[in-house]
Design a protein around this motif. Structure first.
Motif, short mmCIF file in Angstrom:
data_model
loop_
_atom_site.label_atom_id
_atom_site.label_comp_id
_atom_site.label_asym_id
_atom_site.label_seq_id
_atom_site.Cartn_x
_atom_site.Cartn_y
_atom_site.Cartn_z
N LEU A 94 -3.21 0.94 -22.49
CA LEU A 94 -4.24 0.33 -23.32
C LEU A 94 -4.44 -1.15 -23.01
O LEU A 94 -5.56 -1.65 -23.01
CB LEU A 94 -3.88 0.51 -24.80
N ILE A 95 -3.35 -1.85 -22.70
CA ILE A 95 -3.45 -3.29 -22.43
C ILE A 95 -3.54 -3.59 -20.93
O ILE A 95 -3.56 -4.76 -20.54
CB ILE A 95 -2.25 -4.05 -23.05
N GLY A 96 -3.57 -2.53 -20.10
CA GLY A 96 -3.69 -2.74 -18.66
C GLY A 96 -2.44 -3.26 -18.01
O GLY A 96 -2.49 -4.05 -17.06
N ARG A 97 -1.30 -2.81 -18.50
CA ARG A 97 -0.01 -3.27 -17.96
C ARG A 97 0.66 -2.16 -17.18
O ARG A 97 0.61 -1.00 -17.55
CB ARG A 97 0.89 -3.70 -19.12
N GLY A 98 1.33 -2.51 -16.08
CA GLY A 98 2.13 -1.54 -15.35
C GLY A 98 1.33 -0.54 -14.53
O GLY A 98 1.66 0.64 -14.48
N ARG A 99 0.27 -1.01 -13.87
CA ARG A 99 -0.50 -0.11 -13.00
C ARG A 99 0.39 0.45 -11.88
O ARG A 99 1.30 -0.23 -11.41
CB ARG A 99 -1.68 -0.85 -12.37
N MET A 100 0.10 1.69 -11.49
CA MET A 100 0.89 2.37 -10.48
C MET A 100 0.15 2.43 -9.13
O MET A 100 -1.07 2.38 -9.08
CB MET A 100 1.23 3.79 -10.93
N PHE A 101 0.93 2.59 -8.08
CA PHE A 101 0.38 2.77 -6.73
C PHE A 101 1.24 3.80 -6.02
O PHE A 101 2.46 3.62 -5.88
CB PHE A 101 0.40 1.44 -5.97
N VAL A 102 0.61 4.89 -5.58
CA VAL A 102 1.33 5.95 -4.86
C VAL A 102 0.98 5.89 -3.37
O VAL A 102 1.87 5.92 -2.52
CB VAL A 102 1.01 7.34 -5.43
N TYR A 103 -0.32 5.84 -3.06
CA TYR A 103 -0.76 5.73 -1.68
C TYR A 103 -2.13 5.08 -1.62
O TYR A 103 -2.88 5.04 -2.59
CB TYR A 103 -0.79 7.07 -0.96
N SER A 104 -2.45 4.55 -0.45
CA SER A 104 -3.75 3.93 -0.24
C SER A 104 -4.79 5.02 0.02
O SER A 104 -4.45 6.19 0.25
CB SER A 104 -3.70 2.97 0.95
N THR A 105 -6.05 4.64 0.00
CA THR A 105 -7.11 5.60 0.28
C THR A 105 -6.98 6.16 1.69
O THR A 105 -7.14 7.37 1.90
CB THR A 105 -8.49 4.93 0.11
N ASN A 106 -6.67 5.31 2.66
CA ASN A 106 -6.52 5.79 4.04
C ASN A 106 -5.30 6.70 4.20
O ASN A 106 -5.33 7.67 4.96
CB ASN A 106 -6.43 4.62 5.01
N GLN A 107 -4.23 6.39 3.50
CA GLN A 107 -3.06 7.27 3.54
C GLN A 107 -3.39 8.63 2.92
O GLN A 107 -2.96 9.67 3.42
CB GLN A 107 -1.88 6.61 2.82
N PHE A 108 -4.17 8.61 1.85
CA PHE A 108 -4.60 9.86 1.22
C PHE A 108 -5.46 10.68 2.19
O PHE A 108 -5.31 11.90 2.29
CB PHE A 108 -5.37 9.53 -0.06
N LYS A 109 -6.36 10.00 2.90
CA LYS A 109 -7.18 10.69 3.90
C LYS A 109 -6.31 11.35 4.97
O LYS A 109 -6.56 12.50 5.36
CB LYS A 109 -8.14 9.69 4.57
#
Length: 307
Positions: free
Chosen positions: A110-125
């Motif tokens: 709700l407050i925009g804290r702790g965003r996650m990152f698993v892979y980049s768009t190119n890695q997903f491609k």
């Protein structure tokens, strides 16, 4: 490493006041943790630790990535946000207040804290077998346990239609405002999806075996793909129950990640009708706070298709 007794002793000898503020202690912890992060060889995030333990047929499917521009950008942004002390103080106060009423995950979303990152768009491609410059669009994506949608947004441009599921009502609202169609947590109608992503959900859901069967049933049998990520070693935790234990248990033998990969593929994925196309290892990144610029875990990604 700073020793509290030694620190207080020195303060008394030099007539300085000892550090008592929680914010000051957080700042000291931040200095130590950031030094640790600076010393890490980030290339190791993408490598197997004991490839010799992996079954030969699985070893041949392993794809080694590297840190790309989008990953570095996320880390840099996380460090900048962590450096913003007024923002971190505001986040801490708001989170403490909101968690009286809602789960911490929902509060942070709700407050925009702790965003996650698993892979980049190119890695997903790459995981989907597409060239980085490809403009191809799949028909549909289902992102299971999509959270606030920060990971979903990195995938959305590759699809004509994006669906998502999420336990948290707060997160459901956030996802719908992004233009994604939010489905019931386990009722997906008669849709057959081109791609289903289940990113770090299997160890955090109530019924992981039922979820896998549902994924199998709703994956396009002709060209569908499933992207499954797991933090290993496998440690189930269900946030929304009192004992935090899932209703269905997945027992995985082995202590090391490579040993558990063998077990997961042989005793879970294959019996349920999945075939492994690709395996990789990536850092599961999370924005930091007052005490650390960013957090990371070892994520193992499986690209699956239907037998």
């Amino acid at each position: 490493m700073i020793n509290n007794n030694e620190c207080c002793s020195q303060c008394q000898k030099t007539s300085y006041l000892p550090v008592r503020s929680s914010w000051a202690k957080a700042a000291l912890t931040r200095i130590e943790s950031d030094q640790h992060l600076a010393d890490i060889d980030r290339r190791a995030w993408y490598r197997l630790t004991r490839s010799d333990l992996l079954l030969e047929e699985l070893r041949e499917l392993f794809h080694e990535f590297h840190e790309d521009e989008e990953t570095t950008e996320f880390i840099d942004q996380s460090q900048n946000r962590s450096d913003n002390i007024p923002l971190q103080v505001l986040h801490s106060l708001a989170s403490s207040l909101l968690t009286v009423f809602i789960a911490r995950t929902s509060a942070n979303g709700l407050i925009g804290r702790g965003r996650m990152f698993v892979y980049s768009t190119n890695q997903f491609k790459t995981l989907l077998g597409l060239d980085n410059n490809s403009q191809f669009k799949f028909k549909s994506l289902l992102d299971i346990g999509a959270g606030d949608g920060s990971v979903t947004r990195r995938m959305a441009s590759l699809f004509e239609k994006v669906y998502a599921t999420e336990m948290s009502k707060v997160m459901q609202w956030s996802l719908s405002t992004c233009g994604y169609e939010v489905l019931d947590i386990d009722q997906w109608g008669d849709i057959k999806f081109d791609v289903i992503t289940c990113l770090n959900v299997l160890d955090r859901c109530e019924k992981p075996l039922s979820l896998l069967k549902n994924i199998r049933e709703h994956t396009n049998p002709n060209h569908g793909r499933v992207i499954m990520s797991l933090v290993l070693p496998f440690k189930p935790y269900f946030e929304y129950s009192k004992d935090h234990l899932p209703d269905e248990s997945i027992h995985i033998e082995g202590r090391l990640p490579e040993e558990q990969i063998n077990e997961i593929v042989s005793n879970i994925f294959q019996p349920l009708g999945f075939r492994v196309k690709k395996i990789t290892r990536l850092p599961y990144l999370c924005e930091g706070d007052m005490e650390r610029s960013y957090y990371f875990l070892s994520d193992y990604i499986f690209v699956l298709e239907i037998n």
